[in-house]
Design a protein around this motif. Structure first.
Motif, PDB file in Angstrom:
ATOM      1  N   HIS A 162       3.737   0.242   2.712  1.00  0.00           N
ATOM      2  CA  HIS A 162       3.466  -0.718   3.767  1.00  0.00           C
ATOM      3  C   HIS A 162       3.011  -2.025   3.134  1.00  0.00           C
ATOM      4  N   ARG A 207       2.754  -9.539   3.422  1.00  0.00           N
ATOM      5  CA  ARG A 207       3.246 -10.145   4.662  1.00  0.00           C
ATOM      6  C   ARG A 207       3.326 -11.659   4.534  1.00  0.00           C
ATOM      7  N   ALA A 208       2.385 -12.244   3.787  1.00  0.00           N
ATOM      8  CA  ALA A 208       2.414 -13.697   3.585  1.00  0.00           C
ATOM      9  C   ALA A 208       3.577 -14.106   2.691  1.00  0.00           C
ATOM     10  N   THR A 217       0.932  -5.201   2.301  1.00  0.00           N
ATOM     11  CA  THR A 217      -0.441  -5.655   2.402  1.00  0.00           C
ATOM     12  C   THR A 217      -0.445  -7.020   3.088  1.00  0.00           C
ATOM     13  N   GLU A 218      -1.616  -7.562   3.302  1.00  0.00           N
ATOM     14  CA  GLU A 218      -1.704  -8.908   3.890  1.00  0.00           C
ATOM     15  C   GLU A 218      -1.004  -9.924   2.997  1.00  0.00           C
ATOM     16  N   ALA A 219      -1.178  -9.768   1.667  1.00  0.00           N
ATOM     17  CA  ALA A 219      -0.508 -10.674   0.723  1.00  0.00           C
ATOM     18  C   ALA A 219       1.002 -10.500   0.797  1.00  0.00           C
ATOM     19  N   ASP A 234       0.868  -1.169   0.000  1.00  0.00           N
ATOM     20  CA  ASP A 234       0.000   0.000   0.000  1.00  0.00           C
ATOM     21  C   ASP A 234       0.906   1.220   0.000  1.00  0.00           C
TER      22      ASP A 234
END
Length: 291
Positions: free
Chosen positions: A56, A62-63, A58-60, A49
């Motif tokens: 920063h 971080r995965a 995103t959830e993807a 993002d």
């Protein structure tokens, strides 16, 4: 999945911006953006993002991060294992070490190593021991020559090389330097200048005072021991520093309670195959082992 794109992804994650990642990778910012866009297209997800000048995960994102690090680590291991078969001692060697160790312990090691293996491109990163430790854990550094943590961590293999005696010290004109004997309680009555709370050395000092249920009065903190030494030498407070830094400008305080020994050494990832260069560097370190 393109390894250059994964490298760019990790660099942006570490630096928090595309421009800083470009500087780290020695490429242009548009090149970094192109690699990230390619990766996002391949995965059909948004990885960052972009909010103002900051990015920063995103959830993807971080995965993907631990998997990206694992892929690059496996690729680097494969390259090293194939290269090691030739027996050549050459190529890049990424090492992280603290400024203090770099100044006071490593010069004879580096001198001997570079003389014996001139084909190795040393990539030295002078950073905090804790940052170097984390760099080895994440696979960004092949070796770390650091202050070892007071409590061993099984995630990395730690090998002591030097015993580093810590002492209480102050300027000769400091009131504590006039005492025949100094207790821990007396130390709490004066300002201390210590490394920052995240450092292994600070943990050693704080645990000693905690065991005696005493509260330190800390006026300043910095991670650079040479800066602490300077502030102590001009009388701004007392500190705990390696005994090798004692000279006429500072004096060891006669504290009855002994400090725990600090150990310096190297750390390596147990799952990582070391390059020939790294193996020979460790041999050189062991030649200078004073334990």
């Amino acid at each position: 999945m393109d390894t250059h794109a994964l490298q760019a992804f990790i660099a942006v994650t570490q630096q928090g911006s595309f421009s800083a990642a470009a500087e780290q990778l020695f490429i242009t910012q548009p090149a970094v953006s192109k690699r990230i866009a390619l990766l996002e297209e391949q995965l059909s997800v948004r990885l960052f993002d972009r909010i103002g000048r900051q990015v920063h995960l995103t959830e993807a994102g971080r995965a993907l991060l631990p998997r990206a690090r694992s892929i690059l680590r496996d690729m680097a291991d494969a390259v090293r294992e194939v290269s090691n078969l030739t027996g050549d001692v050459s190529g890049p060697l990424r090492i992280g070490t603290s400024h203090h160790i770099g100044l006071h312990r490593l010069p004879p090691v580096l001198r001997a190593f570079t003389h014996s293996y001139p084909q190795v491109q040393l990539d030295m990163h002078f950073i905090d021991s804790e940052e170097a430790w984390e760099g080895v854990l994440q696979g960004d550094l092949e070796l770390g020559v650091v202050t070892l943590p007071p409590v061993p961590d099984s995630r990395l293999r730690s090998v002591p090389v030097w015993q580093d005696t810590l002492v209480f010290m102050a300027a000769p004109e400091h009131p504590l330097a006039q005492e025949r004997e100094v207790t821990l309680a007396m130390l709490t009555e004066y300002d201390a200048i210590l490394p920052s709370p995240v450092t292994f050395t600070r943990r050693i000092v704080e645990s000693l005072f905690d065991r005696h249920r005493l509260t330190l009065s800390i006026s300043m903190s910095t991670n650079y021991l040479e800066t602490i030494y300077m502030m102590v030498s001009i009388g701004l407070g007392w500190s705990v520093l390696p005994a090798t830094m004692l000279d006429g400008a500072v004096r060891e305080l006669p504290v009855a309670t002994a400090l725990p020994q600090r150990q310096l050494g190297y750390v390596m990832h147990p799952a990582r195959s070391l390059s020939n260069a790294a193996q020979h560097f460790l041999h050189e370190l062991e030649r200078h082992n004073n334990l």
